[in-house]
Design a protein around this motif. Structure first.
Motif, PDB file in Angstrom:
ATOM      1  N   ALA A  16     -91.074  28.392 -55.554  1.00 20.53           N
ATOM      2  CA  ALA A  16     -91.927  28.929 -54.491  1.00 20.53           C
ATOM      3  C   ALA A  16     -91.840  28.077 -53.235  1.00 20.53           C
ATOM      4  O   ALA A  16     -91.763  28.591 -52.122  1.00 20.53           O
ATOM      5  CB  ALA A  16     -93.368  29.027 -54.972  1.00 20.53           C
ATOM      6  N   GLN A  33     -96.687  48.307 -55.112  1.00 21.96           N
ATOM      7  CA  GLN A  33     -95.765  47.203 -55.366  1.00 21.96           C
ATOM      8  C   GLN A  33     -94.623  47.124 -54.355  1.00 21.96           C
ATOM      9  O   GLN A  33     -93.879  46.152 -54.354  1.00 21.96           O
ATOM     10  CB  GLN A  33     -95.197  47.311 -56.788  1.00 21.96           C
ATOM     11  N   ALA A  63     -94.455  43.993 -52.038  1.00 18.56           N
ATOM     12  CA  ALA A  63     -95.498  43.066 -52.473  1.00 18.56           C
ATOM     13  C   ALA A  63     -94.949  41.643 -52.393  1.00 18.56           C
ATOM     14  O   ALA A  63     -93.738  41.422 -52.367  1.00 18.56           O
ATOM     15  CB  ALA A  63     -95.928  43.400 -53.900  1.00 18.56           C
ATOM     16  N   SER A  64     -95.832  40.676 -52.375  1.00 18.81           N
ATOM     17  CA  SER A  64     -95.406  39.285 -52.359  1.00 18.81           C
ATOM     18  C   SER A  64     -94.560  38.995 -53.587  1.00 18.81           C
ATOM     19  O   SER A  64     -94.852  39.477 -54.676  1.00 18.81           O
ATOM     20  CB  SER A  64     -96.619  38.356 -52.353  1.00 18.81           C
ATOM     21  N   ARG A  65     -93.542  38.207 -53.399  1.00 22.13           N
ATOM     22  CA  ARG A  65     -92.650  37.881 -54.513  1.00 22.13           C
ATOM     23  C   ARG A  65     -93.336  36.919 -55.471  1.00 22.13           C
ATOM     24  O   ARG A  65     -94.120  36.064 -55.058  1.00 22.13           O
ATOM     25  CB  ARG A  65     -91.364  37.270 -53.987  1.00 22.13           C
ATOM     26  N   LYS A  66     -93.007  37.054 -56.732  1.00 23.99           N
ATOM     27  CA  LYS A  66     -93.531  36.174 -57.776  1.00 23.99           C
ATOM     28  C   LYS A  66     -92.458  35.134 -58.103  1.00 23.99           C
ATOM     29  O   LYS A  66     -91.286  35.453 -58.189  1.00 23.99           O
ATOM     30  CB  LYS A  66     -93.873  36.976 -59.038  1.00 23.99           C
ATOM     31  N   TYR A  67     -92.871  33.905 -58.277  1.00 27.80           N
ATOM     32  CA  TYR A  67     -91.946  32.825 -58.564  1.00 27.80           C
ATOM     33  C   TYR A  67     -92.231  32.262 -59.950  1.00 27.80           C
ATOM     34  O   TYR A  67     -93.375  32.204 -60.387  1.00 27.80           O
ATOM     35  CB  TYR A  67     -92.053  31.723 -57.511  1.00 27.80           C
ATOM     36  N   ASN A 121     -90.399  29.330 -49.532  1.00 27.97           N
ATOM     37  CA  ASN A 121     -91.350  29.471 -48.438  1.00 27.97           C
ATOM     38  C   ASN A 121     -92.017  28.126 -48.167  1.00 27.97           C
ATOM     39  O   ASN A 121     -93.150  27.902 -48.554  1.00 27.97           O
ATOM     40  CB  ASN A 121     -92.401  30.532 -48.807  1.00 27.97           C
ATOM     41  N   ASN A 150     -96.327  28.574 -44.475  1.00 28.26           N
ATOM     42  CA  ASN A 150     -96.797  29.944 -44.275  1.00 28.26           C
ATOM     43  C   ASN A 150     -96.544  30.333 -42.827  1.00 28.26           C
ATOM     44  O   ASN A 150     -97.278  29.937 -41.937  1.00 28.26           O
ATOM     45  CB  ASN A 150     -98.298  30.065 -44.588  1.00 28.26           C
TER      46      ASN A 150
END
Length: 108
Positions: A93, A80, A83-87, A97, A100
């Protein structure tokens, strides 16, 4: 106006403080597994002096830390990290971002 508006959260810690706290958690896990420092050193392949310094100061190489984590059956805990952030919403989101990116912006 609430008096707590100007209070900083207690979780602001320096990298050194985080490293020391991590070392303390590793030590606790080692003791839970009934291992001595020498035993964990042998089991992980990390030199005893390096491991002792880690418990005392929190300083260790990433490679050494990964070996210690493997020996303590905690290597999966690294999955973790970064790790990619959770929105919560799609709008959140998209604001965070918009495209990409393949690389960062140039410093100006």
């Amino acid at each position: 106006m609430d008096i707590t508006d100007n209070i900083l959260p207690f979780d602001i810690v320096s990298p050194e403080g985080k490293a020391k706290a991590l070392a303390e958690r590793v030590k606790a896990r080692r003791l839970e597994m009934n291992l001595t420092q020498e035993g964990l050193s042998v089991r992980s392949g990390v030199p005893l002096a390096t491991y002792r310094r880690f418990e005392r100061t929190g300083k260790i190489s990433l490679d050494g830390l990964l070996h210690v984590a493997y020996a303590l059956d905690a290597l999966g805990d690294f999955d973790q990290l970064f790790a990619s952030r959770k929105y919560a919403t799609l709008d959140e989101a998209l604001q965070a971002n918009p495209t990409n990116r393949k690389r960062g912006k140039r410093n100006e």
